[in-house]
Design a protein around this motif. Structure first.
Motif, PDB file in Angstrom:
ATOM      1  N   VAL A   8       0.834  -1.214   0.000  1.00 37.33           N
ATOM      2  CA  VAL A   8       0.000   0.000   0.000  1.00 37.33           C
ATOM      3  C   VAL A   8       0.866   1.261   0.000  1.00 37.33           C
ATOM      4  O   VAL A   8       0.567   2.233  -0.692  1.00 37.33           O
ATOM      5  CB  VAL A   8      -0.982  -0.026   1.197  1.00 37.33           C
ATOM      6  N   LEU A   9       1.981   1.240   0.740  1.00 37.76           N
ATOM      7  CA  LEU A   9       2.825   2.437   0.785  1.00 37.76           C
ATOM      8  C   LEU A   9       3.382   2.784  -0.603  1.00 37.76           C
ATOM      9  O   LEU A   9       3.488   3.961  -0.950  1.00 37.76           O
ATOM     10  CB  LEU A   9       3.971   2.248   1.796  1.00 37.76           C
ATOM     11  N   ASP A  10       3.724   1.766  -1.405  1.00 37.47           N
ATOM     12  CA  ASP A  10       4.196   2.036  -2.776  1.00 37.47           C
ATOM     13  C   ASP A  10       3.131   2.814  -3.548  1.00 37.47           C
ATOM     14  O   ASP A  10       3.445   3.744  -4.293  1.00 37.47           O
ATOM     15  CB  ASP A  10       4.448   0.723  -3.532  1.00 37.47           C
ATOM     16  N   ARG A  38       3.286   9.509   6.700  1.00 39.30           N
ATOM     17  CA  ARG A  38       4.550   9.364   7.431  1.00 39.30           C
ATOM     18  C   ARG A  38       5.126   7.970   7.149  1.00 39.30           C
ATOM     19  O   ARG A  38       4.400   6.976   7.169  1.00 39.30           O
ATOM     20  CB  ARG A  38       4.278   9.535   8.922  1.00 39.30           C
ATOM     21  N   TRP A  39       6.399   7.910   6.876  1.00 35.11           N
ATOM     22  CA  TRP A  39       7.069   6.622   6.678  1.00 35.11           C
ATOM     23  C   TRP A  39       8.555   6.844   6.859  1.00 35.11           C
ATOM     24  O   TRP A  39       9.026   7.977   6.920  1.00 35.11           O
ATOM     25  CB  TRP A  39       6.781   6.045   5.281  1.00 35.11           C
ATOM     26  N   ASN A  40       9.296   5.776   6.934  1.00 37.37           N
ATOM     27  CA  ASN A  40      10.738   5.926   7.079  1.00 37.37           C
ATOM     28  C   ASN A  40      11.492   4.742   6.491  1.00 37.37           C
ATOM     29  O   ASN A  40      12.303   4.906   5.596  1.00 37.37           O
ATOM     30  CB  ASN A  40      11.090   6.098   8.570  1.00 37.37           C
ATOM     31  N   CYS A  41      11.218   3.506   6.978  1.00 37.79           N
ATOM     32  CA  CYS A  41      12.083   2.383   6.600  1.00 37.79           C
ATOM     33  C   CYS A  41      11.554   1.561   5.433  1.00 37.79           C
ATOM     34  O   CYS A  41      12.313   0.908   4.741  1.00 37.79           O
ATOM     35  CB  CYS A  41      12.269   1.467   7.800  1.00 37.79           C
ATOM     36  N   LYS A  42      10.274   1.532   5.240  1.00 41.66           N
ATOM     37  CA  LYS A  42       9.608   0.664   4.248  1.00 41.66           C
ATOM     38  C   LYS A  42       9.999  -0.809   4.447  1.00 41.66           C
ATOM     39  O   LYS A  42      10.119  -1.564   3.496  1.00 41.66           O
ATOM     40  CB  LYS A  42       9.916   1.124   2.821  1.00 41.66           C
ATOM     41  N   ALA A  43      10.239  -1.174   5.681  1.00 41.49           N
ATOM     42  CA  ALA A  43      10.639  -2.544   5.980  1.00 41.49           C
ATOM     43  C   ALA A  43       9.964  -3.069   7.247  1.00 41.49           C
ATOM     44  O   ALA A  43      10.404  -4.055   7.824  1.00 41.49           O
ATOM     45  CB  ALA A  43      12.157  -2.603   6.139  1.00 41.49           C
ATOM     46  N   GLY A  44       8.931  -2.383   7.714  1.00 35.38           N
ATOM     47  CA  GLY A  44       8.215  -2.851   8.898  1.00 35.38           C
ATOM     48  C   GLY A  44       9.008  -2.714  10.179  1.00 35.38           C
ATOM     49  O   GLY A  44       8.743  -3.434  11.148  1.00 35.38           O
ATOM     50  N   LYS A  45       9.972  -1.809  10.216  1.00 34.63           N
ATOM     51  CA  LYS A  45      10.830  -1.725  11.400  1.00 34.63           C
ATOM     52  C   LYS A  45      10.846  -0.376  12.098  1.00 34.63           C
ATOM     53  O   LYS A  45      11.339  -0.278  13.218  1.00 34.63           O
ATOM     54  CB  LYS A  45      12.266  -2.121  11.020  1.00 34.63           C
ATOM     55  N   CYS A  46      10.336   0.684  11.449  1.00 30.33           N
ATOM     56  CA  CYS A  46      10.414   1.993  12.117  1.00 30.33           C
ATOM     57  C   CYS A  46       9.111   2.361  12.823  1.00 30.33           C
ATOM     58  O   CYS A  46       9.096   3.221  13.680  1.00 30.33           O
ATOM     59  CB  CYS A  46      10.798   3.081  11.117  1.00 30.33           C
ATOM     60  N   GLY A  47       8.023   1.718  12.437  1.00 30.29           N
ATOM     61  CA  GLY A  47       6.736   1.980  13.069  1.00 30.29           C
ATOM     62  C   GLY A  47       6.090   3.293  12.679  1.00 30.29           C
ATOM     63  O   GLY A  47       5.157   3.745  13.341  1.00 30.29           O
ATOM     64  N   SER A  48       6.556   3.911  11.592  1.00 28.12           N
ATOM     65  CA  SER A  48       6.051   5.246  11.234  1.00 28.12           C
ATOM     66  C   SER A  48       4.768   5.232  10.394  1.00 28.12           C
ATOM     67  O   SER A  48       4.018   6.190  10.420  1.00 28.12           O
ATOM     68  CB  SER A  48       7.103   6.005  10.416  1.00 28.12           C
ATOM     69  N   CYS A  49       4.573   4.186   9.598  1.00 25.76           N
ATOM     70  CA  CYS A  49       3.562   4.250   8.538  1.00 25.76           C
ATOM     71  C   CYS A  49       2.206   3.699   8.977  1.00 25.76           C
ATOM     72  O   CYS A  49       1.426   3.246   8.127  1.00 25.76           O
ATOM     73  CB  CYS A  49       4.060   3.521   7.294  1.00 25.76           C
ATOM     74  N   SER A  50       1.912   3.741  10.264  1.00 26.49           N
ATOM     75  CA  SER A  50       0.637   3.220  10.769  1.00 26.49           C
ATOM     76  C   SER A  50      -0.542   4.011  10.213  1.00 26.49           C
ATOM     77  O   SER A  50      -0.573   5.244  10.322  1.00 26.49           O
ATOM     78  CB  SER A  50       0.614   3.305  12.295  1.00 26.49           C
ATOM     79  N   ALA A  74       1.349   0.486   6.513  1.00 27.45           N
ATOM     80  CA  ALA A  74       1.150   0.602   5.062  1.00 27.45           C
ATOM     81  C   ALA A  74       2.256  -0.095   4.284  1.00 27.45           C
ATOM     82  O   ALA A  74       2.027  -0.595   3.185  1.00 27.45           O
ATOM     83  CB  ALA A  74       1.087   2.076   4.666  1.00 27.45           C
ATOM     84  N   CYS A  75       3.456  -0.146   4.870  1.00 31.65           N
ATOM     85  CA  CYS A  75       4.577  -0.751   4.139  1.00 31.65           C
ATOM     86  C   CYS A  75       4.571  -2.265   4.208  1.00 31.65           C
ATOM     87  O   CYS A  75       5.373  -2.909   3.528  1.00 31.65           O
ATOM     88  CB  CYS A  75       5.901  -0.201   4.646  1.00 31.65           C
ATOM     89  N   MET A  76       3.734  -2.842   5.051  1.00 29.62           N
ATOM     90  CA  MET A  76       3.696  -4.298   5.166  1.00 29.62           C
ATOM     91  C   MET A  76       2.362  -4.870   4.696  1.00 29.62           C
ATOM     92  O   MET A  76       2.082  -6.047   4.918  1.00 29.62           O
ATOM     93  CB  MET A  76       3.956  -4.704   6.629  1.00 29.62           C
TER      94      MET A  76
HETATM   95 FE1  FES Z   1       8.828   1.839   8.620  1.00 26.58          FE
HETATM   96 FE2  FES Z   1       6.473   1.139   7.599  1.00 26.58          FE
HETATM   97  S1  FES Z   1       7.828   2.641   6.859  1.00 26.58           S
HETATM   98  S2  FES Z   1       7.352   0.468   9.457  1.00 26.58           S
END
Ligand code: FES
Ligand code: SF4
Ligand code: F3S
Length: 247
Positions: free
Chosen positions: A31-33, A49-61, A71-73
């Motif tokens: 979805v983030l893409d 809001r996003w940061n890592c696009k790897a499910g690790k920063c917790g930003s894209c809720s 959104a990135c997962m």
């Molecule tokens: Fe980092 Fe989704 S962008 S958890």
């Protein structure tokens, strides 16, 4: 390449509405893409809001079709070709703009937790822990602070008036981690109950269901913490025994 129908909440703290978009989707995308493509092609002012696009920063809720998710997962192949994908900001926290919310409430609660309090007589290098205690902390430490658990918990999601009294599952889990830590000397049971609102949790387990790290928040943190609070409240001898037993 295919097209997907998105309905995205646009607005700010004052007001907002759902806006429809049709966006290109490619195989393997999340979805983030698609939100990024939307920014690049049709809505350059869309705030997400996003940061890592790897499910690790917790930003894209965000909430996708009503369910709190990263959104990135969230893979696009979860949805059928005719589905409308509705993306809204996480509901429990105030909107700043579009899909971005103000989650500072969580950090306020975090700062209220008394820090790790080891026995001052234990010297550096002398601290020993059993593997089972290490593993318990490690599970809780997987938390990426996405706050999906706090967002979904009905205690604050549906009752804004409880925010003052309830820290939400994420930080009750932190209190539980410290309370069960064998080298922590502070008694956190009354704090958990009186200051962090443990009693408001009625074990609905919605927090556990949405956790992207699959942390068993309810079973491994909240219920054991409740048991400890009950043993202290109703049986001071049990509490004293458990304290002595831990040393
Ligand atoms: Fe980092 Fe989704 S962008 S958890
Ligand atoms: Fe997110 Fe899970 Fe941490 Fe809650 S416990 S903030 S759902 S990672
Ligand atoms: Fe809320 Fe989780 Fe308790 S959703 S009610 S904190 S089990």
């Amino acid at each position: 390449m295919s097209k997907a129908s998105f309905r995205i909440w646009r607005g700010d703290a004052g007001e907002g509405r759902l806006v429809d978009y049709t966006v290109e989707v490619n195989e393997g995308e999340v979805v983030l893409d698609v939100l990024h493509r939307l920014q690049a092609t049709q809505a350059p002012d869309l705030a997400v809001r996003w940061n890592c696009k790897a499910g690790k920063c917790g930003s894209c809720s965000v909430e996708i079709n009503g369910r709190p998710r990263l959104a990135c997962m969230t893979r696009m192949n979860l949805f059928g070709p005719d589905d409308v994908i509705t993306v809204t900001p996480i509901r429990t926290f105030p909107v700043i703009r579009d899909l971005v919310t103000d989650v500072s409430y969580n950090y306020t609660k975090a700062r209220q937790i008394p820090s790790f309090t080891p026995d001052p007589r234990v010297k550096p290098g002398e601290m020993r822990m059993r593997q089972v205690d290490v593993e318990r902390s490690q599970e809780f430490r997987k938390c990426i602070e996405c706050f999906l658990c706090n967002t979904v918990c009905h205690v604050i999601r549906d009752h804004e008036e409880n925010t003052e009294h309830f820290s939400g599952p994420r930080y009750l889990m932190r209190v539980a981690e410290l309370e069960m830590h064998p080298e922590d000397t502070a008694d956190r049971r009354m704090i958990a109950q009186d200051d962090f609102g443990l009693g408001y949790c009625n074990i609905t387990k919605c927090c556990t269901e949405v956790c992207p790290e699959h942390i068993k928040i309810t079973d491994n943190a909240l219920i054991p913490l409740k048991e400890r609070v009950a043993s202290r409240r109703y049986d001071p001898v049990v509490w004293l025994g458990s304290k002595i037993g831990r040393r």
